[in-house]
Each structure stands twice: as structure tokens, then as C-alpha cells.
Enzyme design. Sequence first.
Site, mmCIF file in Angstrom:
data_model
loop_
_atom_site.group_PDB
_atom_site.id
_atom_site.type_symbol
_atom_site.label_atom_id
_atom_site.label_comp_id
_atom_site.label_asym_id
_atom_site.label_seq_id
_atom_site.Cartn_x
_atom_site.Cartn_y
_atom_site.Cartn_z
ATOM 1 N N ARG A 228 0.850 -1.181 0.000
ATOM 2 C CA ARG A 228 0.000 0.000 0.000
ATOM 3 C C ARG A 228 0.889 1.235 0.000
ATOM 4 N NH1 ARG A 228 -3.917 -2.449 -1.547
ATOM 5 N NH2 ARG A 228 -5.896 -2.710 -0.450
ATOM 6 N N GLU A 257 -4.413 7.939 -4.791
ATOM 7 C CA GLU A 257 -4.646 7.239 -6.057
ATOM 8 C C GLU A 257 -5.918 7.744 -6.720
ATOM 9 O OE1 GLU A 257 -4.498 3.023 -5.282
ATOM 10 O OE2 GLU A 257 -2.353 3.082 -4.840
ATOM 11 N N HIS A 275 -1.612 0.667 -9.868
ATOM 12 C CA HIS A 275 -2.251 -0.215 -8.887
ATOM 13 C C HIS A 275 -3.022 -1.345 -9.590
ATOM 14 C CE1 HIS A 275 -4.234 -0.439 -4.638
ATOM 15 N NE2 HIS A 275 -3.912 -1.646 -5.117
#
Length: 313
Positions: A228, A257, A275
Amino acid sequence: MSEPLALIVAPFLTVLEPAFRKGGLATARAWELTEDQRPQVRAIVHAGEVVLTQELLASLPALGLIACVSVGYDGIDVGWCRANGIEVTHARGLNAEDVADHAIGLLLAAWRNIPALDRIVREGRWKQEERIGSQPSLGGRTLGVVGLGHIGAAVARRAEALRLKVQWWAPREKPAAPWPRAESLLALARDSDILVICARAEAGNRGMVSREVIEAVGSQGMIVNVGRGQLIDEDALIAALKDGRLWRAALDVFVQEPTPAERWADVPNAVLTTHTAGSSNEAVPLMVAQAIDNVHRFLRGEELASPVAPVAG
């Protein structure tokens, strides 16, 4: 009796609504939810990195389950949920092999400077004299894995095939692990040429890869993050890349993000992806199916397939 609803809170999950409905779940969207529908919401189908507020959860009187289609659940206060009769499930281990593949891809791309070399070819800047002796070898280096869960172990297995020496660190011991455990995260960073972050994000480990840890990896070392974004002090990472205290970095996850493009525009020696490490065509349907199965189990009063494990005290 009104039909129970599974609530979608993260807008990007709307692309999965057909799968939820095909799986027998009636869905609603949080941003379109009416007051009459609130008592019908029995479950939330969610991506765990998105923060769920206590105010939202408390406004759903019949809510009993948050089913994450993701492995992570760091946007959820699991303790608060359980204290208020809400269980949490996640996609335990279902995309670990894909995330590990991506981690190794990032590692190789950054170590061998592949994206920059691709640009050189495309932009007509290829010079034959620059080919010789321009890349450090990977074999024999030490790879440190932070977090030895499903993903971390899968990364470690792949790293051995690349002729890397593997060590790891996590807060909890794993006596069955075949690789040596460092005495601390800082010690792991000092002894590693490449540090791969695979840890689960929790309330107490934000920024665990601090400036001190980054500098311990050093000016000839590299950090890869598929855990993360908040596990790394991102400002310190960027500063270290800019002034050479860290050689290279490869990141699939970020504090914010989507991460702002301008934040990385002048950051050298960084390979960045969106991601997507665990989002393969094979893994995503399994993760969605497990979330759907958990909702149906909950509605039938059955044992859940993949509840979040209690945190060791």
C-alpha cells in the site's frame, strides 16, 4: 419483505455490477441511495483501500457485512465494525501469484532500466558506445521482503529463481518460513540491495518505510512497493531519489490514487504503474465470486468463507 441490497461505495466497482447481479445480488450505489433503501442494505461490496466512515456505516441499520473484493481492508476499522456487529471479509490469497509476478516485473524493469531504454529506442537516441558495461548484474544480490504473507512468499520464491538471496521481516514470526528473518525492518533494509514491500496496511504501520529505512537501502539500492502507498513515507522516497540517496524505485501503489502526474514529473529512476498488480483476468473473477459467496453465506446465516483474521494481540 424488501429485497436485501448489497451496497457499492467505490464508484470504480460499478464495472463489476453485472457480475454481482449475475451472482444473485441486488445492488445499490451509495451516491444514489434513498432513505427508503437504507434499511434494505445488508452488506457492502467494497475495495478495502477506500475509507468507509463510521457515519456511513452507522446510517445503515441492517448492515452486517463488508465483503471486500480486494485482499487489503485498510480503509475499514475492523475493530469498530466487529464491536458494532459488522463482519469483514476479504479476498484472501486469491491474487497473490499475480501480484508477485507484477512485483518481479517492476523489479526487473527498474533494475535493468527498461522503460528508459525503451524511450531511447523510440526517440532515436540509441548510441552503440553506451551499450557496454551500463547495467549492474542482479545475480547474487540480496532481496528483502517486508511482509511474508501469501504475496511476500510468492515474491520470495520467484526471487530465488533470479539468483537472489532472500531474507524477510514482519512483526510476527513465521517459524515455518524457509528464509531467514531479520531482527528489524531497519536491519533488513541495511542488508538488502532490493527491498520489496508486500505488507498489509494497518493502523499502526503507516510510514513504516521511513526516511531512515529508505536511506538504509541506500544509493545503490532499490525499493519496490506492491503493498500500500501509505506504508512508505512518499515525500522522503521522492527526495531520496532526487538527490541520489536511493538508487531506484518501482511502485504500483501510492498515498493518493490516482497519484498526481506532476508529483512524479521530475523524479528520476522511478518505474510507476497504476495499482494493477493483482488485477488479472483470472484473479478478479475469483475475488468477485468470493465476495458474492460471502454475502450469500451471511444472508443465509452460514460461516463466512474468508473473514478477516483477528489481529494478534
